[in-house]
Design an enzyme around this catalytic site. Structure first.
Site, PDB file in Angstrom:
ATOM      1  N   LYS A  80      -3.062   5.679  18.305  1.00  0.00           N
ATOM      2  CA  LYS A  80      -1.756   5.510  17.676  1.00  0.00           C
ATOM      3  C   LYS A  80      -1.554   6.606  16.635  1.00  0.00           C
ATOM      4  O   LYS A  80      -2.466   6.905  15.858  1.00  0.00           O
ATOM      5  CB  LYS A  80      -1.674   4.134  16.999  1.00  0.00           C
ATOM      6  CG  LYS A  80      -0.446   3.925  16.126  1.00  0.00           C
ATOM      7  CD  LYS A  80      -0.784   3.304  14.761  1.00  0.00           C
ATOM      8  CE  LYS A  80      -1.823   4.046  13.997  1.00  0.00           C
ATOM      9  NZ  LYS A  80      -1.947   3.744  12.569  1.00  0.00           N
ATOM     10  N   ASP A 109      -0.772  -2.854  12.509  1.00  0.00           N
ATOM     11  CA  ASP A 109      -0.592  -1.936  13.633  1.00  0.00           C
ATOM     12  C   ASP A 109      -0.614  -2.619  14.997  1.00  0.00           C
ATOM     13  O   ASP A 109      -0.204  -2.022  15.996  1.00  0.00           O
ATOM     14  CB  ASP A 109      -1.687  -0.853  13.630  1.00  0.00           C
ATOM     15  CG  ASP A 109      -1.485   0.175  12.543  1.00  0.00           C
ATOM     16  OD1 ASP A 109      -0.334   0.363  12.103  1.00  0.00           O
ATOM     17  OD2 ASP A 109      -2.475   0.800  12.130  1.00  0.00           O
TER      18      ASP A 109
END
Length: 288
Positions: free
Chosen positions: A9, A137
């Site tokens: 990510k 996240d």
């Protein structure tokens, strides 16, 4: 056996507001994912919940119930009123505590894998709601698509297509846990309350780069104080040929550089590797 991919990510931007009463910080971040760089996960039948970890960054990681992968599996099983039965094999290719969501991506991947393996057929919205219990996240990682992340990570807005660009990731080989970085950020004087604006059209390179130059990563200064090698990684990327943009991802210590295409990114990777030879830095190229 089916493989599940947990990509890296990237927080292309990251604004951080002052802490709330519960200690969590409001976030405003444009998030995207790599195409090839990531961990891999496999699931098979077992009499109980088991986790096996291998790969270049697997050594020393706990395979017990405290691992985010096991916690994700347990949350999914509890929500579905099922006994958690599966053998999960995790191949760790991404550095840990590195600002690229490795643990969160693994948790998201196992939720998708077990949703399929256990034939739960839960929609993405349900998985996102469960994933929000695991960390800021995880909801974004569950989507696997470019998103504008706000709230404390649980509010996601799809941005539409993101400009395709080559990317080089550099990690100095020093763990940079999220908690200490946020505490250092608060000690430096957390910024004002966030004024969240929608992400503009970033489907072409110049629009994306203009937006990134306008919106910072608020945690860079705090992270560099804790891990000075981050500044060295950024400087090495900034010196690479034909680089378009350099930034730290998330709370660090991984930094990234964007290039017009993957071929140029590969040249950037070779340049950085030469400059950081024998320093223990992790350097990889991919595209977003």
């Amino acid at each position: 056996m089916k493989a599940w991919f947990a990509p890296a990510k990237l927080n292309l931007t990251l604004r951080v507001g002052p802490p709330q009463m519960d200690g969590r910080h409001p976030l405003d971040s444009l998030v995207c994912f790599t195409r090839r760089l990531g961990d891999h996960l496999f699931v098979e039948a077992a009499p109980d919940l088991q986790l096996e970890i291998s790969g270049p960054f697997g050594k020393g990681l706990s395979a017990g119930p405290d691992n985010l992968v096991c916690r994700a599996a347990q949350i999914l099983a509890d929500a579905s009123v099922l006994p958690p039965k599966a053998n999960i094999r995790l191949v760790k290719n991404l550095p840990i505590a590195s600002g690229i969501g490795g643990g969160s991506a693994d948790a998201a991947a196992v939720m998708h894998a077990l949703n399929d393996f256990w034939e739960l057929k839960l929609p993405l919205a349900n998985l996102v709601a469960l994933g929000a219990q695991l960390g800021a996240d995880v909801p974004a990682c569950l989507t696997g698509q470019p998103v504008h992340m706000t709230g404390t990570g649980e509010t996601l807005a799809h941005t539409g297509p993101l400009a395709a660009m080559g990317v080089v990731l550099v990690n100095p080989g020093v763990a940079c846990p999220t908690g200490p970085v946020y505490r250092a950020y608060d000690a430096l004087g957390a910024g004002p309350a966030l004024d969240v604006q929608s992400v503009p059209n970033v489907s072409d390179r110049e629009s994306l780069l203009a937006y990134l130059r306008e919106v910072p990563n608020d945690l860079e200064k705090a992270a560099i104080r804790l891990v000075p090698e981050i500044a060295e990684a950024m400087a090495s990327l900034a010196a690479s040929p034909n680089v378009r943009f350099v930034r730290m991802s998330g709370s660090g210590a991984t930094c990234f550089a964007l290039y017009d295409d993957e071929e140029t990114a590969q040249a950037g990777k070779n340049f950085v590797l030469k400059g950081l030879a024998n320093r223990g830095f992790w350097v990889e190229a991919d595209h977003i």
